[in-house]
Each structure stands twice: as structure tokens, then as C-alpha cells.
Design a protein around this motif. Structure first.
Motif: not given
Length: 354
Positions: A84-111
Motif C-alpha cells: 500500500f504505497s500512497d503514490k502507486l495505490f490508485y495507479f495499480l488499482l486502475a490497472i488491476f480493474s482494467l485487467v480483471v473486468f476487461g477479461t471477464l467481460i470479454a469471456h462472459f459467455n464462457s464464465i
């Protein structure tokens, strides 16, 4: 001038007296009693000569109990706190969000297909995994709290709106600045997204769909936690962003004044106007959800006890094999009854107080 902002660990009592007294005209004895007779007992300011009162568990948590003491989780908290680095927190939070939700949306039917084909044993593992992730979610709150110098308490289990929940005692974060408190409030979501990102990475390496199926449990948890109208992480983030500690109580109070003509909505400005909007939106959303469920599945709501009894009888007698998809028809009636009964209990409790 806010007296809490003057207590920064650098100014002595005399200096605080001078600065606060100029604006408020209070005596040194009165200020001393306010600081050390009241605030220090709640741990808002620290004093070696004052015993801090123990804060009870929140009233909205029912049947709550401690799972793990803070001393037990301290080694894990220390390992997690560098995340939990206050300098990198929001950047990493945004990256993780894009990776996770982008992948889940792209593979919604198989899930969706994977979830529908889970047998009873796989469904049990799915629930166990979701519970484990929630544990690390609460550990994330404690670790962020520790990272920024606030004390963390125990991790417990209870019921909120008749739903089972885990919780971490991070009440000490009120001593932190709002930007740090917001990070602590988001830290559980951050940890869940980190775990989900690892599962997504394993999926791309192995092309095994089960990793995405399990990551879907995390996505459902995240959507619930971001809800600003229930006392989940989103609620506390919004509370800190606008600087209103008791957001629900404060918003309902001012909305009540507007409806009782004690306050004119034309005279509301800034934060008060937002609080009225928040309280009104909260009530309207509840009515929309309940009305929508009632219209969509009125038969399931009326026959809910009968349907549950029939389903359990068939499972335990061996006439039917339980599948994850069988539970779909119970989700809306459960949400309906949990919401109705929780507000009914709250209404009865309020009437009893009056």
C-alpha cells in the motif's frame, strides 16, 4: 476553525489554546477538558495519562464475534503492508480493474457456462474460495491501516442485513487524514483485484477456464462492496470524500427536516443539498429494487418457503443433484425478504425508542 486539525502531534497545548481560543473564545481549562477529558478517551488524540474507551461493535452488525485477534494476524499484516504505497495505490488499482473486468467481460459467455455446470462439490469450493478472498479483503484493511501508522483491531464475523459478513476493526483510522482513510477503505477491494489479476494471468498462461470462473466470485464481491448506499467500502469512501462521518444518519436527518417543512430545499447549499439527494436516492432505489423484484418474480416471492422446502427435500432424498444454477431462482426472493425484514426491524426499533 476545526480543533482536530490543530492537534497534529507538533503543537503543544498552549499553542492550541492560543490558536483555538482566538476564534472560539474558550478558556484553557475548558479546552483541556475537551481534549483530554473527551477526545483522548476515544483515542482521537493520544495521552499516556488517559485510558482509551473500548469501542463496541457497530449496531448494524448482528451476532458478531471475533475470528482472529490482532496479535495473531500481525505477521501477515506486516508482510502485506508494503503493498500500500500512497503514490502507486490508485495507479495499480486502475490497472488491476482494467485487467480483471476487461477479461471477464470479454469471456462472459464462457464464465456463465462454467458457473451453470458447477456440481455440488465444485460449488462448495467456489463458496470456500469466495470466503477466503473476503478474509484477505479484511486483511488488506488491517495492512493499510498499519502502513499509515494507525492501529488495527481484530477480524470478526457477523451479519449485516441478515447477510453473513467479515469485518476488520480499523476504527483508529479516524486519526488519519481523509486521503489516507480513503486508501484504507479501498484496500480490501485492492487486494481482491490483485488476487483476481493473478487468476486472470493463470488463465492466459494455462487457458483453463476455471480460473475465470473463480475470479467471477471476486467481481461479484467488488460490485457489492462499491455500493455507496449500504455500509460497505463504497459507503465509507463516500463518507470520507465529503467529510460526513455518519453519512446515513446525517442525510436521513436533513431529508426528514425537508419533508417536515423544518428546512426549505431552496435554502440548502452545497453539502446539505448533496445529503438530501443521497438520502432521497437511497430510498427511491430501495423502492425500485423491491418493486422490480415483485413484478418480475411475484410467484417466486409468494411461494418462496414452499420452493425452498421442496428443493431441500429433493436434494436430501437423492431425487435431485444440487447444481449452482438451481440457486438462481432463490436469489431475488432472498434479496426481497432480506430488504423488507431489515427495514421492518429498523422501523420497529425506532418506534420502540420513541
Amino acid at each position: 476553525m476545526d480543533i482536530i486539525k490543530l492537534v497534529d502531534g507538533k503543537r503543544n497545548l498552549q499553542k492550541i489554546n492560543e490558536l483555538y481560543g482566538i476564534h472560539k473564545g474558550v478558556s484553557a481549562n475548558l479546552l483541556d477538558n475537551l481534549l483530554f477529558g473527551t477526545l483522548a478517551t476515544y483515542g482521537i488524540i493520544e495521552s499516556a495519562n488517559v485510558e482509551i474507551k473500548k469501542i463496541g461493535k457497530p449496531s448494524y452488525l448482528k451476532l458478531s464475534f471475533t475470528l482472529l485477534k490482532n496479535k495473531t494476524i500481525l505477521p501477515i499484516v506486516r508482510l502485506m503492508s508494503p503493498l500500500f504505497s500512497d503514490k502507486l495505490f490508485y495507479f495499480l488499482l486502475a490497472i488491476f480493474s482494467l485487467v480483471v473486468f476487461g477479461t471477464l467481460i470479454a469471456h462472459f459467455n464462457s464464465i456463465k457456462i462454467g458457473l451453470e455446470n458447477l456440481n455440488f462439490g465444485q460449488w462448495a469450493l467456489y463458496i470456500l474460495f469466495a470466503g477466503t478472498v473476503l478474509f484477505f479483503h479484511e486483511m488488506g484493511h488491517a495492512a493499510a491501516c498499519h502502513r499509515f501508522g494507525a492501529k488495527f483491531g481484530d477480524i470478526g464475523f457477523g451479519f449485516y442485513l441478515l447477510s453473513p459478513v467479515m469485518f476488520a476493526d480499523v476504527s483508529d483510522i479516524w486519526k488519519l487524514k481523509p486521503n489516507k482513510r480513503i486508501i484504507v477503505n479501498l484496500s480490501g477491494i485492492y487486494i481482491e483485484l490483485l488476487i483476481a489479476s493473478i487468476l486472470v494471468l493463470f488463465f492466459f498462461i494455462t487457458r483453463t477456464n476455471n480460473y475465470l470462473v473463480y475470479s467471477s466470485a471476486i467481481s461479484l464481491s467488488l460490485l457489492a462492496n462499491l455500493n455507496p448506499f449500504l455500509r460497505y467500502d463504497g459507503y465509507w469512501v463516500l463518507s470520507d470524500m465529503i467529510g460526513v462521518p455518519n453519512l446515513r444518519m446525517a442525510s436521513n436527518k436533513i431529508l426528514k427536516k425537508v419533508f417536515q417543512n423544518e428546512t426549505s430545499i431552496r435554502h440548502l447549499r452545497g453539502k446539505d443539498f448533496f445529503l438530501v439527494f443521497y438520502a432521497l436516492t437511497s430510498q427511491i432505489l430501495i423502492l425500485i429494487v423491491l418493486g422490480g423484484i415483485l413484478l418480475y418474480d411475484s410467484n417466486g416471492i409468494i411461494k418462496f418457503p414452499e420452493n425452498v422446502f421442496t428443493y431441500l427435500s429433493e436434494v436430501f432424498s437423492g431425487r435431485s443433484r444440487p447444481k449452482f444454477s438451481d440457486l438462481y431462482r432463490f436469489i431475488l426472493p432472498i434479496i426481497f425478504y432480506v430488504t423488507v425484514f431489515s427495514f421492518l426491524f429498523s422501523y420497529i426499533k425506532e418506534r420502540q425508542k420513541k
